[in-house]
Design a protein around this motif. Structure first.
Motif, PDB file in Angstrom:
ATOM      1  N   UNK A 151       8.333   6.724  73.712  1.00 18.67           N
ATOM      2  CA  UNK A 151       8.519   7.963  74.456  1.00 18.67           C
ATOM      3  C   UNK A 151       7.350   8.920  74.245  1.00 18.67           C
ATOM      4  N   UNK A 152       6.585   8.691  73.184  1.00 22.40           N
ATOM      5  CA  UNK A 152       5.517   9.610  72.824  1.00 22.40           C
ATOM      6  C   UNK A 152       4.454   8.838  72.071  1.00 22.40           C
ATOM      7  N   UNK A 153       3.179   9.015  72.427  1.00 18.78           N
ATOM      8  CA  UNK A 153       2.108   8.293  71.760  1.00 18.78           C
ATOM      9  C   UNK A 153       0.981   9.268  71.443  1.00 18.78           C
ATOM     10  N   UNK A 154       0.974   9.833  70.215  1.00 20.76           N
ATOM     11  CA  UNK A 154      -0.096  10.760  69.840  1.00 20.76           C
ATOM     12  C   UNK A 154      -1.429  10.030  69.648  1.00 20.76           C
ATOM     13  N   UNK A 155      -2.506  10.819  69.662  1.00 20.73           N
ATOM     14  CA  UNK A 155      -3.858  10.278  69.580  1.00 20.73           C
ATOM     15  C   UNK A 155      -4.060   9.383  68.363  1.00 20.73           C
ATOM     16  N   UNK A 156      -3.569   9.779  67.197  1.00 19.00           N
ATOM     17  CA  UNK A 156      -3.804   8.964  66.003  1.00 19.00           C
ATOM     18  C   UNK A 156      -3.186   7.574  66.132  1.00 19.00           C
ATOM     19  N   UNK A 157      -2.080   7.446  66.840  1.00 20.16           N
ATOM     20  CA  UNK A 157      -1.500   6.121  67.067  1.00 20.16           C
ATOM     21  C   UNK A 157      -2.295   5.342  68.107  1.00 20.16           C
ATOM     22  N   UNK A 158      -2.734   6.024  69.168  1.00 26.04           N
ATOM     23  CA  UNK A 158      -3.544   5.356  70.186  1.00 26.04           C
ATOM     24  C   UNK A 158      -4.788   4.730  69.565  1.00 26.04           C
ATOM     25  N   UNK A 159      -5.318   5.394  68.544  1.00 28.02           N
ATOM     26  CA  UNK A 159      -6.567   4.954  67.932  1.00 28.02           C
ATOM     27  C   UNK A 159      -6.387   3.831  66.915  1.00 28.02           C
ATOM     28  N   UNK A 160      -5.153   3.475  66.584  1.00 27.99           N
ATOM     29  CA  UNK A 160      -4.950   2.486  65.521  1.00 27.99           C
ATOM     30  C   UNK A 160      -4.099   1.281  65.906  1.00 27.99           C
ATOM     31  N   UNK A 161      -3.468   1.280  67.065  1.00 27.39           N
ATOM     32  CA  UNK A 161      -2.493   0.222  67.368  1.00 27.39           C
ATOM     33  C   UNK A 161      -3.010  -0.913  68.238  1.00 27.39           C
ATOM     34  N   UNK A 162      -4.198  -0.806  68.790  1.00 22.47           N
ATOM     35  CA  UNK A 162      -4.669  -1.811  69.735  1.00 22.47           C
ATOM     36  C   UNK A 162      -5.456  -2.950  69.125  1.00 22.47           C
ATOM     37  N   UNK A 163      -5.798  -3.902  69.982  1.00 24.84           N
ATOM     38  CA  UNK A 163      -6.664  -5.028  69.630  1.00 24.84           C
ATOM     39  C   UNK A 163      -7.813  -5.068  70.631  1.00 24.84           C
ATOM     40  N   UNK A 164      -9.029  -5.379  70.159  1.00 31.79           N
ATOM     41  CA  UNK A 164     -10.176  -5.391  71.067  1.00 31.79           C
ATOM     42  C   UNK A 164     -10.138  -6.544  72.059  1.00 31.79           C
ATOM     43  N   UNK A 165     -10.765  -6.314  73.204  1.00 33.20           N
ATOM     44  CA  UNK A 165     -10.907  -7.322  74.252  1.00 33.20           C
ATOM     45  C   UNK A 165     -12.382  -7.385  74.649  1.00 33.20           C
ATOM     46  N   UNK A 166     -12.803  -8.434  75.365  1.00 34.91           N
ATOM     47  CA  UNK A 166     -14.195  -8.516  75.813  1.00 34.91           C
ATOM     48  C   UNK A 166     -14.553  -7.368  76.763  1.00 34.91           C
ATOM     49  N   UNK A 167     -15.815  -6.990  76.742  1.00 37.70           N
ATOM     50  CA  UNK A 167     -16.315  -5.907  77.594  1.00 37.70           C
ATOM     51  C   UNK A 167     -16.963  -6.495  78.844  1.00 37.70           C
ATOM     52  N   UNK A 168     -16.610  -5.923  80.001  1.00 40.64           N
ATOM     53  CA  UNK A 168     -17.183  -6.336  81.288  1.00 40.64           C
ATOM     54  C   UNK A 168     -18.673  -6.003  81.313  1.00 40.64           C
ATOM     55  N   UNK A 169     -19.446  -6.831  81.993  1.00 35.05           N
ATOM     56  CA  UNK A 169     -20.902  -6.652  82.069  1.00 35.05           C
ATOM     57  C   UNK A 169     -21.314  -6.114  83.434  1.00 35.05           C
ATOM     58  N   UNK A 170     -22.474  -5.438  83.442  1.00 36.30           N
ATOM     59  CA  UNK A 170     -23.033  -4.952  84.698  1.00 36.30           C
ATOM     60  C   UNK A 170     -23.077  -6.109  85.689  1.00 36.30           C
ATOM     61  N   UNK A 171     -22.775  -5.827  86.902  1.00 36.37           N
ATOM     62  CA  UNK A 171     -22.710  -6.839  87.952  1.00 36.37           C
ATOM     63  C   UNK A 171     -21.275  -7.143  88.334  1.00 36.37           C
ATOM     64  N   UNK A 172     -20.336  -6.949  87.405  1.00 33.36           N
ATOM     65  CA  UNK A 172     -18.926  -7.164  87.739  1.00 33.36           C
ATOM     66  C   UNK A 172     -18.490  -6.036  88.676  1.00 33.36           C
ATOM     67  N   UNK A 173     -17.849  -6.372  89.805  1.00 34.06           N
ATOM     68  CA  UNK A 173     -17.527  -5.367  90.826  1.00 34.06           C
ATOM     69  C   UNK A 173     -16.798  -4.122  90.315  1.00 34.06           C
ATOM     70  N   UNK A 174     -15.909  -4.263  89.342  1.00 34.44           N
ATOM     71  CA  UNK A 174     -15.148  -3.118  88.847  1.00 34.44           C
ATOM     72  C   UNK A 174     -16.046  -2.026  88.267  1.00 34.44           C
ATOM     73  N   UNK A 175     -17.248  -2.389  87.837  1.00 35.28           N
ATOM     74  CA  UNK A 175     -18.176  -1.416  87.262  1.00 35.28           C
ATOM     75  C   UNK A 175     -19.015  -0.681  88.311  1.00 35.28           C
ATOM     76  N   UNK A 176     -18.921  -1.103  89.545  1.00 32.57           N
ATOM     77  CA  UNK A 176     -19.817  -0.558  90.569  1.00 32.57           C
ATOM     78  C   UNK A 176     -19.058   0.066  91.751  1.00 32.57           C
ATOM     79  N   UNK A 177     -17.833   0.488  91.500  1.00 32.91           N
ATOM     80  CA  UNK A 177     -17.062   1.198  92.531  1.00 32.91           C
ATOM     81  C   UNK A 177     -16.232   2.292  91.859  1.00 32.91           C
ATOM     82  N   UNK A 178     -15.915   3.347  92.590  1.00 36.90           N
ATOM     83  CA  UNK A 178     -15.078   4.410  92.011  1.00 36.90           C
ATOM     84  C   UNK A 178     -13.701   3.883  91.626  1.00 36.90           C
TER      85      UNK A 178
END
Length: 191
Positions: A5-32
């Motif tokens: 019901x509520x997710x404060x900043x300190x929890x947002x910063x500690x609960x996730x797992x990293x994923x790969x980063x998209x590279x330039x050229x991928x369409x999602x990076x070149x459109x609003x």
């Protein structure tokens, strides 16, 4: 992740797992990106992933399209010009710059084009207005690296990558450095 019901900043910063980063050229990076309209658990889960990915990559900031998500939100974790560590997020950001800004040239890189940086002039002060993880209005004012980060990440959400601000010569220098360092950054990086 369980329904929250509520997710404060300190929890947002500690609960996730990293994923790969998209590279330039991928369409999602070149459109609003689409505006954030749902400020609930799905957004919070995304933000957890973004903070974890930014931390794993030792980034100053990360925009949602950099992990393949077409949504206008970014996270940041960097210092301002006074050496203060600033951490947070902005949904649906809009940048305001001074009418006659002081520009500072500093090295700038991009997690979506890892291993390369070139000198780039940007205003040394920026105000970013948007919404927090609950949809409430927020304002982040920044100097130094934080100002650069706010501008860089907001650019990403408009489909603009750093290279769009560079001269042809700077683009070539960035490409050479990226190519030289690319083996250190496999497509799975930083997961």
């Amino acid at each position: 992740m369980k329904e929250l019901q509520y997710m404060p900043l300190d929890q947002l910063m500690t609960l996730g797992s990293p994923v790969p980063i998209a590279r330039w050229g991928e369409p999602v990076l070149h459109r609003p990106c689409a505006q954030v309209t749902d400020f609930g658990p799905d957004l919070w889960n995304l933000l957890c992933t973004m903070f974890a990915t930014n931390t794993a990559a030792s980034g100053a900031g990360l925009a949602a399209p950099q992990i393949g998500v077409d949504l206008a939100v970014f996270v940041f974790d960097c210092e301002d010009a006074f050496g203060r560590r600033r951490q947070g997020l902005v949904c649906n950001p809009a940048i305001t710059l001074a009418a006659d800004p002081f520009e500072e040239t500093d090295l700038e890189g991009c997690l979506s084009y890892p291993g390369a940086a070139v000198p780039l002039a940007r205003p040394d002060f920026a105000i970013c207005r948007g919404q927090d993880q609950f949809g409430e209005p927020i304002t982040v004012a920044g100097t130094g690296t934080l100002a650069r980060c706010l501008q860089h990440e907001t650019d990403h959400l408009g489909g603009v990558v750093m290279a769009d601000h560079l001269t042809t010569e700077q683009q070539r220098a960035l490409q050479r450095e990226h190519k030289l360092n690319a083996p250190r950054y496999p497509m799975s990086w930083p997961a």
